[in-house]
Design an enzyme around this catalytic site. Structure first.
Site, mmCIF file in Angstrom:
data_model
loop_
_atom_site.group_PDB
_atom_site.id
_atom_site.type_symbol
_atom_site.label_atom_id
_atom_site.label_comp_id
_atom_site.label_asym_id
_atom_site.label_seq_id
_atom_site.Cartn_x
_atom_site.Cartn_y
_atom_site.Cartn_z
ATOM 1 N N HIS A 158 66.473 49.365 19.447
ATOM 2 C CA HIS A 158 66.963 50.490 20.258
ATOM 3 C C HIS A 158 67.720 49.959 21.460
ATOM 4 C CE1 HIS A 158 64.944 54.161 18.538
ATOM 5 N NE2 HIS A 158 64.537 53.173 17.758
ATOM 6 N N TYR A 186 61.438 60.294 27.141
ATOM 7 C CA TYR A 186 60.384 60.464 28.155
ATOM 8 C C TYR A 186 60.688 61.772 28.885
ATOM 9 C CZ TYR A 186 59.063 55.516 27.574
ATOM 10 O OH TYR A 186 58.633 54.315 27.063
ATOM 11 N N PRO A 225 50.509 53.430 29.774
ATOM 12 C CA PRO A 225 51.532 53.110 28.765
ATOM 13 C C PRO A 225 52.926 53.666 29.070
ATOM 14 C CG PRO A 225 49.933 54.679 27.909
ATOM 15 C CD PRO A 225 49.438 54.271 29.241
ATOM 16 N N LYS A 238 54.259 48.599 28.514
ATOM 17 C CA LYS A 238 54.043 47.214 28.936
ATOM 18 C C LYS A 238 52.723 46.617 28.462
ATOM 19 C CE LYS A 238 57.932 46.751 30.737
ATOM 20 N NZ LYS A 238 58.826 46.241 29.722
ATOM 21 N N TYR A 249 62.434 47.737 31.777
ATOM 22 C CA TYR A 249 61.978 48.335 30.510
ATOM 23 C C TYR A 249 62.156 47.340 29.352
ATOM 24 C CZ TYR A 249 61.088 51.954 27.016
ATOM 25 O OH TYR A 249 60.541 52.683 25.971
HETATM 26 P P1 FAS Z 1 42.812 44.465 22.059
HETATM 27 O O1 FAS Z 1 41.892 45.436 22.746
HETATM 28 O O2 FAS Z 1 43.899 44.979 21.196
HETATM 29 O O3 FAS Z 1 41.950 43.478 21.141
HETATM 30 C C1 FAS Z 1 40.743 42.939 21.625
HETATM 31 C C2 FAS Z 1 39.907 42.511 20.446
HETATM 32 O O4 FAS Z 1 38.733 41.858 20.941
HETATM 33 C C3 FAS Z 1 39.422 43.687 19.604
HETATM 34 O O5 FAS Z 1 39.731 43.497 18.246
HETATM 35 C C4 FAS Z 1 37.905 43.721 19.839
HETATM 36 O O6 FAS Z 1 37.188 44.092 18.678
HETATM 37 C C5 FAS Z 1 37.619 42.277 20.195
HETATM 38 N N1 FAS Z 1 36.405 42.135 21.004
HETATM 39 C C6 FAS Z 1 36.020 42.898 22.050
HETATM 40 N N2 FAS Z 1 34.828 42.469 22.524
HETATM 41 C C7 FAS Z 1 34.457 41.406 21.748
HETATM 42 C C8 FAS Z 1 33.323 40.550 21.724
HETATM 43 N N3 FAS Z 1 32.325 40.709 22.594
HETATM 44 N N4 FAS Z 1 33.263 39.587 20.775
HETATM 45 C C9 FAS Z 1 34.275 39.427 19.879
HETATM 46 N N5 FAS Z 1 35.387 40.209 19.864
HETATM 47 C C10 FAS Z 1 35.460 41.192 20.783
HETATM 48 N N6 FAS Z 1 50.221 49.612 25.085
HETATM 49 C C11 FAS Z 1 51.530 49.935 25.030
HETATM 50 O O7 FAS Z 1 52.375 49.097 25.366
HETATM 51 N N7 FAS Z 1 51.925 51.191 24.629
HETATM 52 C C12 FAS Z 1 51.001 52.143 24.239
HETATM 53 O O8 FAS Z 1 51.361 53.263 23.878
HETATM 54 C C13 FAS Z 1 49.632 51.848 24.260
HETATM 55 N N8 FAS Z 1 48.691 52.763 23.846
HETATM 56 C C14 FAS Z 1 47.344 52.431 23.931
HETATM 57 C C15 FAS Z 1 46.334 53.345 23.522
HETATM 58 C C16 FAS Z 1 44.974 52.993 23.623
HETATM 59 C C17 FAS Z 1 43.910 53.993 23.188
HETATM 60 C C18 FAS Z 1 44.595 51.735 24.128
HETATM 61 C C19 FAS Z 1 43.138 51.362 24.259
HETATM 62 C C20 FAS Z 1 45.595 50.830 24.515
HETATM 63 C C21 FAS Z 1 46.959 51.169 24.405
HETATM 64 N N9 FAS Z 1 47.972 50.261 24.757
HETATM 65 C C22 FAS Z 1 49.284 50.555 24.710
HETATM 66 C C23 FAS Z 1 47.644 48.972 25.207
HETATM 67 C C24 FAS Z 1 47.294 48.157 23.989
HETATM 68 O O9 FAS Z 1 48.370 48.165 23.109
HETATM 69 C C25 FAS Z 1 46.877 46.814 24.488
HETATM 70 O O10 FAS Z 1 47.751 46.339 25.494
HETATM 71 C C26 FAS Z 1 46.790 45.782 23.389
HETATM 72 O O11 FAS Z 1 45.911 46.236 22.398
HETATM 73 C C27 FAS Z 1 46.296 44.489 24.032
HETATM 74 O O12 FAS Z 1 45.969 43.627 23.037
HETATM 75 P P2 FAS Z 1 44.717 42.624 23.225
HETATM 76 O O13 FAS Z 1 44.745 42.072 24.586
HETATM 77 O O14 FAS Z 1 44.778 41.737 22.044
HETATM 78 O O15 FAS Z 1 43.403 43.537 23.205
HETATM 79 C C1 PHB Z 2 54.527 54.587 21.430
HETATM 80 O O1 PHB Z 2 55.424 54.741 20.566
HETATM 81 O O2 PHB Z 2 53.287 54.576 21.153
HETATM 82 C C2 PHB Z 2 54.919 54.407 22.866
HETATM 83 C C3 PHB Z 2 56.262 54.269 23.178
HETATM 84 C C4 PHB Z 2 56.632 54.100 24.512
HETATM 85 C C5 PHB Z 2 55.650 54.103 25.500
HETATM 86 C C6 PHB Z 2 54.299 54.246 25.172
HETATM 87 C C7 PHB Z 2 53.930 54.410 23.848
HETATM 88 O O3 PHB Z 2 55.999 53.946 26.807
#
Ligand code: FAS
Ligand code: PHB
Length: 393
Positions: free
Chosen positions: A72, A201, A293, A297, A384
């Site tokens: 994009h 957005y 989000p 980032k 961005y």
């Molecule tokens: P993660 O949380 O993805 O992974 C951590 C891993 O560690 C998991 O698999 C877990 O099972 C494991 N773990 C935890 N405790 C443990 C333990 N005690 N022992 C062993 N393993 C353990 N980011 C965006 O940029 N855009 C978004 O739209 C967006 N939406 C999101 C929506 C939600 C509901 C959440 C929670 C996050 C969102 N995020 C978004 C942020 C998300 O994408 C995170 O930044 C991303 O998952 C980060 O990745 P990790 O740091 O690998 O952590």
């Molecule tokens: C998404 O597609 O999940 C998304 C895209 C842009 C954002 C957050 C989430 O800023």
């Protein structure tokens, strides 16, 4: 068992770090407390910075992302029905973002790890880091009723915001910074054609909304909801009606609705711990920081931390550098705070804070100011698409 790097967490941070280290012959073991299937069910991020795409290429796992991901070159911001296009590529001298779901990234990294025969333990219980301040740290865990120990040189805490690594650091070492917002994002995933090719957005009197996608046949939408809202109060029909109220009339008229595949509420907060390391244990991704989000980032900052630690460990093992591991947190935090600030800024400008106060009027003025001309839109565009990764020298 013995390895060079014990990685706790098999989300995008842990998997990407493991794959990059593997390309350099640096041995690593990944542990996760849940199953691969559980990890792949989580619907999260969708916008990937160029730096992350480049890391996936370097890790040798970008083939599907480059084939199926959508590049994009612009993003739209609609403020009270008026569209403003942020031409990312023009404003940043050629940069872009890729729309490709976090779920797919996790799939690609897991497939590559399985194909390479690297060791991973899923459904690992009571994972615990030990002796992080020594030069012989180790991790213990239980699997199928048996106790195990992994001796290693370094521990990478990639265990997300509810993990074990950050809490295992003694009290008084970490400084926590947090801001909780008075709202969350109610997200819906549907197998319907997206309302537009570009992301939109939306700032409206009813609150924030976001029109995103996963492909030309799968859409991802969000509406801001109060913090105490419950997803069970939101039928699909109620979601679609609220989304139509918030997005511009022309988009509402084209919106194709359908049954939700996934629907959930994510609370919004900004959170950072300093330092992002304790001895030979490093914190990466959500284990160290959380961002709203709005700036896309969260996932991209996880990749940024992986880049920093990966480059440091390669120089440590391959060039015998002894000085760099102690600098991981200092280097990683510089880009983390830039991402935290941008995410906070976008969240403040685009959301409704449920008060009709002077701050709301200032927020309206701020978004209008930055959308009004090209050199101010460039400030938004450069952040961005993602600021450059700091070179490790
Ligand atoms: P993660 O949380 O993805 O992974 C951590 C891993 O560690 C998991 O698999 C877990 O099972 C494991 N773990 C935890 N405790 C443990 C333990 N005690 N022992 C062993 N393993 C353990 N980011 C965006 O940029 N855009 C978004 O739209 C967006 N939406 C999101 C929506 C939600 C509901 C959440 C929670 C996050 C969102 N995020 C978004 C942020 C998300 O994408 C995170 O930044 C991303 O998952 C980060 O990745 P990790 O740091 O690998 O952590
Ligand atoms: C998404 O597609 O999940 C998304 C895209 C842009 C954002 C957050 C989430 O800023």
């Amino acid at each position: 068992m013995k390895t060079q790097v014990a990685i706790i967490g098999s989300g995008p941070a842990g998997l990407l770090l493991g794959q990059l280290l593997h390309t350099q012959g640096i041995d690593n073991i990944i542990l996760d407390r849940v199953s691969p299937g559980y990890i792949l069910e989580r619907i999260r991020a969708g916008v990937i910075e160029q730096g992350f795409v480049d890391l996936m290429k370097e890790a040798g796992v970008a083939e599907r992302m480059l084939r199926e991901g959508e590049v994009h070159h612009e993003v739209d911001i609609a403020v009270h029905e008026e569209y403003h296009t942020i031409n990312l590529t023009e404003l940043t001298g050629g940069k872009s973002v890729t729309v490709y779901g976090q779920t797919e990234i996790t799939h690609d990294l897991m497939d590559a790890r399985n194909a390479s025969g690297q060791i991973s333990f899923y459904d690992a219980k009571n994972v615990t880091p030990h002796d992080m301040k020594s030069d012989k740290p180790y991790v213990t865990f239980e699997k199928d009723g048996e106790k195990h120990r992994i001796d290693c040189d370094y521990i990478a805490g990639c265990d997300g915001s509810h993990g074990v690594c950050r809490p295992s650091i003694p009290a008084g070492v970490l400084k926590e910074y947090e801001r909780v917002y008075p709202f969350g994002w109610l997200g819906l995933l549907s197998d319907t054609p997206p309302v537009d090719y570009e992301l939109i957005y939306v700032k409206s009197d009813e609150g924030f909304a976001l029109c995103s996608k996963r492909s030309e046949t799968r859409s991802r939408y969000y509406v801001q909801v109060p913090l105490d809202e419950k997803v069970e109060n939101w039928s699909d029909d109620r979601f679609w009606e609220e989304l139509k109220r918030r997005i511009p009339d022309d988009a509402a008229a084209r919106l194709v609705t359908g049954p939700s595949i996934e629907k959930s509420i994510a609370p919004l907060r900004s959170f950072v711990v300093e330092p992002m390391q304790y001895g030979n244990m490093f914190l990466l991704g959500d284990a160290a920081h959380i961002v709203p989000p709005t700036g896309a980032k969260g996932l991209n900052l996880a990749a940024s931390d992986v880049n920093t630690l990966y480059r440091i460990l390669v120089k440590t093992y391959k060039e015998g550098r002894k000085d760099l591991t102690a600098r991981y947190s200092e280097i990683a935090l510089r880009r983390v705070w830039n991402g935290v600030r941008f995410s906070w800024w976008m969240t403040n400008m685009l959301h409704h804070f449920y008060r009709d106060s002077i701050e709301d009027k200032i927020r309206d003025s701020e978004i209008s100011f930055f959308l009004a001309c090209e050199h101010r839109r460039r400030i938004l565009a450069e952040q961005y698409v993602g600021l450059p990764y700091e070179e490790i020298v």
